[in-house]
Design an enzyme around this catalytic site. Structure first.
Site, PDB file in Angstrom:
ATOM      1  N   GLY A  12       0.821  -1.200   0.000  1.00  0.00           N
ATOM      2  CA  GLY A  12       0.000   0.000   0.000  1.00  0.00           C
ATOM      3  C   GLY A  12       0.856   1.252   0.000  1.00  0.00           C
ATOM      4  O   GLY A  12       2.068   1.207   0.227  1.00  0.00           O
ATOM      5  N   CYS A  13       0.195   2.406  -0.283  1.00  0.00           N
ATOM      6  CA  CYS A  13       0.940   3.653  -0.405  1.00  0.00           C
ATOM      7  C   CYS A  13       1.450   4.113   0.960  1.00  0.00           C
ATOM      8  O   CYS A  13       2.629   4.448   1.102  1.00  0.00           O
ATOM      9  CB  CYS A  13       0.064   4.719  -1.052  1.00  0.00           C
ATOM     10  SG  CYS A  13      -1.569   4.905  -0.328  1.00  0.00           S
ATOM     11  N   TYR A  14       0.587   4.133   1.965  1.00  0.00           N
ATOM     12  CA  TYR A  14       1.056   4.519   3.296  1.00  0.00           C
ATOM     13  C   TYR A  14       2.136   3.551   3.792  1.00  0.00           C
ATOM     14  O   TYR A  14       3.183   3.976   4.282  1.00  0.00           O
ATOM     15  CB  TYR A  14      -0.099   4.561   4.299  1.00  0.00           C
ATOM     16  CG  TYR A  14      -1.027   5.753   4.162  1.00  0.00           C
ATOM     17  CD1 TYR A  14      -0.540   7.050   4.257  1.00  0.00           C
ATOM     18  CD2 TYR A  14      -2.389   5.585   3.980  1.00  0.00           C
ATOM     19  CE1 TYR A  14      -1.385   8.148   4.173  1.00  0.00           C
ATOM     20  CE2 TYR A  14      -3.252   6.672   3.891  1.00  0.00           C
ATOM     21  CZ  TYR A  14      -2.748   7.953   3.990  1.00  0.00           C
ATOM     22  OH  TYR A  14      -3.597   9.028   3.904  1.00  0.00           O
ATOM     23  N   SER A  19       5.611   4.231   2.504  1.00  0.00           N
ATOM     24  CA  SER A  19       6.242   5.439   3.049  1.00  0.00           C
ATOM     25  C   SER A  19       6.705   5.250   4.489  1.00  0.00           C
ATOM     26  O   SER A  19       7.504   6.034   5.001  1.00  0.00           O
ATOM     27  CB  SER A  19       5.269   6.616   2.969  1.00  0.00           C
ATOM     28  OG  SER A  19       4.326   6.571   4.016  1.00  0.00           O
ATOM     29  N   GLU A  75       6.805  10.361  -1.153  1.00  0.00           N
ATOM     30  CA  GLU A  75       6.668   9.497  -2.327  1.00  0.00           C
ATOM     31  C   GLU A  75       5.429   9.930  -3.097  1.00  0.00           C
ATOM     32  O   GLU A  75       4.579  10.662  -2.571  1.00  0.00           O
ATOM     33  CB  GLU A  75       6.520   8.028  -1.910  1.00  0.00           C
ATOM     34  CG  GLU A  75       5.243   7.809  -1.121  1.00  0.00           C
ATOM     35  CD  GLU A  75       4.859   6.365  -0.837  1.00  0.00           C
ATOM     36  OE1 GLU A  75       5.751   5.522  -0.727  1.00  0.00           O
ATOM     37  OE2 GLU A  75       3.644   6.095  -0.712  1.00  0.00           O
TER      38      GLU A  75
END
Lengths: 353, 353, 353, 353
Positions: free
Chosen positions: D154-156, D159, D325
């Site tokens: 996932g995106c979170y 990061s 990001e």
């Protein structure tokens, strides 16, 4: 393909940054020098962290601009300098045998008188005005291929000339009464520390400026006059809107033909469609929208494409043409690279798709 | 001052929300009811946390819209409903003796034919079209004071009519060839869950829409025709830009007088200045900009003011007039409150400055 | 109510502009002077077109700042000046008998040592630090009523102190390990022509700055230490986000009590709710959110309200408190007017709702 | 290089669109099919005008999703589907011999219990959880090269994991008390017609959500537990900010070592620098910022890069690590293509620089 060594003078502004990006990723261009008085000594990676993944940005450093040095290392030099300053660099670079692609307005006009009228001082090298080629590839492709000095068009002019020139050349619209209403993103104002362009002054704001005689009018009118073969005067209103990039232009044009009946309208629509199809149907960087689609800057930002759509209005007898482009790409650096490709004998789309 | 009980039907959209805000803070209006099918049962504070500091928002709850109930409690009812739905409420409310201030387009036209032409269905109460007053106070102040049914103007029309009507009435411009190019913030599209109005679809985007025959043209042309005393056809292009609020309109007009010489231009400029000074010099909500200032939506957002500036262009023979307003205030709810003030005998600026 | 004559020194920045707006519309304050070196000679209407509808803005002109002149005309003087400059004006104004409400950081600390540590130079008038009152009305209401010199809190500190002080005073959280993560709109950086705050540098960007020792920490820690009655060290990270206004702060706090079981958690939640209800249940400018609601800057921008919500996390044993405020209103000018109201004996909400 | 035929299931959302863009321009991947229930029958050029310059977009049409058909034409299938739906497609595609790169959360966890805890239903194919590889190339490069089923992070999580895993593995920070405070652009919410994500609801707004137990916590905690070799519980607060793209995460970490003296701090700083240099010094898509630079989403948007910077705070004893990001590239589609490159034996940066 044979590669070419290229350099950028004034690479720290927004269009300079976009040129750096395009040339770093170009398959045949070899970026060998970038200049900036403010950033001299810094690497490209330091000034533009966004490009730091590209290996060349770790080694290539900004240097003080110096025409002699540039001429030794580069075959083609891009000038991304303020108007007036560009000419000073172009003259020695041309003398030293470089090809110069100038993104400023310094060589865009053929008429030194018009230059003086709009820029309020005499042109520094009027003899070069005749030798420069207006770098709009869709119109001057053959001339660009042979050029030593290219005057790359302004962002507003590109968004106005591409939709209008074919119609004028085909005699489909009257040269009189042309109105261009444009909206531009804030990067068009350049990377300048001025209160007017602070975030809080631009965000949640829209405003006209430069009314009624913006400097870009000079090249717009000169080019349209060439297309119409008689003097063309244009009404042009630029507006500043809160986006980083993008220009949307809405043009109000008067067809030569009446079209009050459905038949007349269909006939005229057919001619306009044919005119645009002939002019741009095979162009890689002009997109003729079909159906209900209208231009939207978000569909062109980051690309070298100019989108076009048009509508006939039988109620007013007018033709409305709308265009969208990225002011930093097709309106500046992308178009300059398109010229580079042409004069280098490379595929016109190299590094641009 | 004598207070008046007021209600809002359809108070959960953007213009309804702005009306709530204005009426909560109004010195003489007493907001007694708000309706919303979706929010029925919720307090104002729950639906609009921003207003929760106002004590009344803790107690006042949204109810289902019901004309009988409204007529019992309120003397003036604002309709902030979609076009077509407003008329259904207006009819019984008027019959029950309420004054109705309608923010929709349902009663803005005098001509039922034009209504049918632009809205594609027959008007549900054509007899009311003759009784309604077009709620543009700067033009119809006296009529508004006496009105029982006010059709509050649209946001785009307000930004176009205020600059144009005085010039037409004074015979300073030709009724032919009027062009209005407008940019609107996204709140103009209403609070609707549609993909086109998502943040990512609007941010970093600018696009025209509704070209060439937007519905608002009907009221624009009818009002301009009244001013010119002959039929006026307008070219109008709306654009969507990424701001929450604000409309910027640029008008392209043709003066009746020629002005090629400096003397002619000065003479015409004097007449235009006098015309606007006479029309708006004492208006609290029209700001005539002086000197180099041009309209900017950020200077009017959150206010009931329409800013105006103009320029004569001797190169094209045109008059460019630019206006800026908040589409939700002077373009909708503020203007409706201005009408409320007039018909209630209150100071026109009550609750609006 | 008895009115008071007030003046603003440094009225051309963003918080100065907001002060002008609030004081123009204030029912009891009479704005008699505004100063700005850059704008001296201009009317308020010229510098802030947005306020031009207010009659006073046509007549009131910016003047050069001059303490003697200000003391002659105004009873209360607001200082909206950069840190360090404010003290120079405060000293003679206080000597001349004015009440001073300072929006800078110059008098916010009690400790001259801490001032030197964070601001890197000796305090110019350390004796005044003891006399100044920290202008956070929810905490120092009684002191503000008697004050002659008010140090109005910073924007970040307000968003952190309001949620934290009651919990510390009640012994519900540990003074150790407090973390404040904040996001601020760009107006927090002031109206300064710097590249970092250009539209194109802020739009489509989010970035931390001032990590790890931001100047605002000094007043945050001093005030929290007073509340905890022992030294408190805070971790604070500000971020810049692309909105004009608004601060959102997320606080990570450690409750003194364990709450692994549902009963413990319910008990602790009850204590926290009671603590906040007691502290802020009757405060006009603190909004305790209920149910699933979380703070959102759009619900406080343009208001003097600070929104609060909190959640216990049984997985981590932490208490998360979130606050939202308008950095220019509750975080600056609105709060300063709230103090003005208190020390003038006016209703605390005068001109603020 | 040997090319591979690839397909995308669910290509009409934001991460699907980004995948289309990356795969169209990939030197070795051949995009042969795109599916979308809503867009079936339309060409890529019609749905994504932005890519219309690419010749393949004129011919390639969206089709209804059908595992059998996809397995016949493509060797690798990307799933850009909502959580829960992806598993339904993955099972038959894997059975038919395709490699599956899933961008949803369906196969990111090893523990079916944790899946049930966070997603509130039993996992549809728990046996596949053991076979899937978590597609974070900087951590699982070797496993990705051999994988048949890749669960792209996932995106979170990306990061948060990239900055934290090396520190945990090296024993430099405590596994307890990790706090991740994140801000995400609106594209993270997907292309869904919901009121919460309208332009006017997001612009000029910042707000937390999903506090305190966001679903992404499950994969964050599982991966950090693997790195720490014991259970790790994380405090995570996501915020929505008005940008299209980008995630900025600020991490609050507790070093194992004390560092109250300058020597201790220098020693610890040296270890952290060495740890990151060892982990990411040669990674093409992790940029370790030097000097005063801090992450800024505008420097990574449109790239597959995650920027990192860190600061030790001797006042609090904490280590602050910040990352930036593009949520749609390194946080979704770019990372998925990075995995494609690895498992195909292509250069890891192919199509990504």
């Amino acid at each position: 393909m044979k590669t070419k060594k290229v350099a950028i003078v004034g690479a720290s502004g927004y269009s300079g940054e976009e040129l750096v990006k395009l040339l770093l990723h170009h398959p045949f261009a070899d970026l060998v020098a970038v200049t900036s008085r403010q950033q001299a000594g810094q690497t490209l990676a330091q000034v533009f962290p966004k490009f730091a993944s590209h290996p060349k940005t770790q080694a290539l450093r900004f240097v003080e601009p110096n025409a002699e040095m540039l001429a030794q290392h580069a075959e083609v030099v891009f000038l991304a300098l303020p108007h007036g300053v560009a000419a000073e660099f172009a003259i020695p670079l041309l003398a030293a045998g470089c090809v110069v692609i100038d993104l400023s307005a310094d060589f865009r006009l053929k008429s030194a008188e018009m230059y003086q009228d709009f820029y309020a001082h005499a042109h520094p090298a009027p003899e070069l005005l005749q030798k420069s080629v207006y770098g709009l590839p869709e119109i001057y492709r053959d001339e660009i291929k042979q050029a030593r000095l290219i005057a790359s068009p302004g962002c507003y002019p590109t968004s106005i000339l591409l939709p209008t020139i074919p119609l004028l050349k085909a005699g489909l619209i009257k040269p009189e009464g042309i109105i261009a209403d444009s909206m531009s993103g804030v990067s068009g104002a350049g990377r300048k520390a001025e209160l007017d362009y602070l975030f809080c002054e631009c965000n949640e704001s829209v405003r006209p400026y430069g009314v009624p005689k913006h400097r870009h009018l000079s090249e717009i009118e000169e080019q349209l006059s060439f297309a119409a073969r008689r003097p063309v005067v244009v009404q042009f209103t630029p507006h500043l809107i809160p986006v980083n990039r993008g220009i949307l232009t809405t043009l109000y044009l008067s067809p030569e033909a009446h079209f009050s009946s459905a038949e007349e309208m269909a006939a005229l629509a057919g001619k306009i469609a044919a005119c645009y199809a002939s002019a741009y149907g095979h162009e890689p960087f002009v997109r003729l929208l079909a159906g209900k689609a209208l231009p939207d800057t978000k569909n062109v930002v980051g690309t070298n494409v100019c989108e076009l759509a048009w509508r006939l209005d039988p109620r007013t007898g007018r033709l409305i043409v709308m265009s969208a482009e990225d002011n930093l790409v097709k309106g500046a650096s992308g178009q300059a690279v398109q010229s580079l490709n042409l004069l280098s004998g490379w595929p016109e789309t190299a590094g641009l798709i």
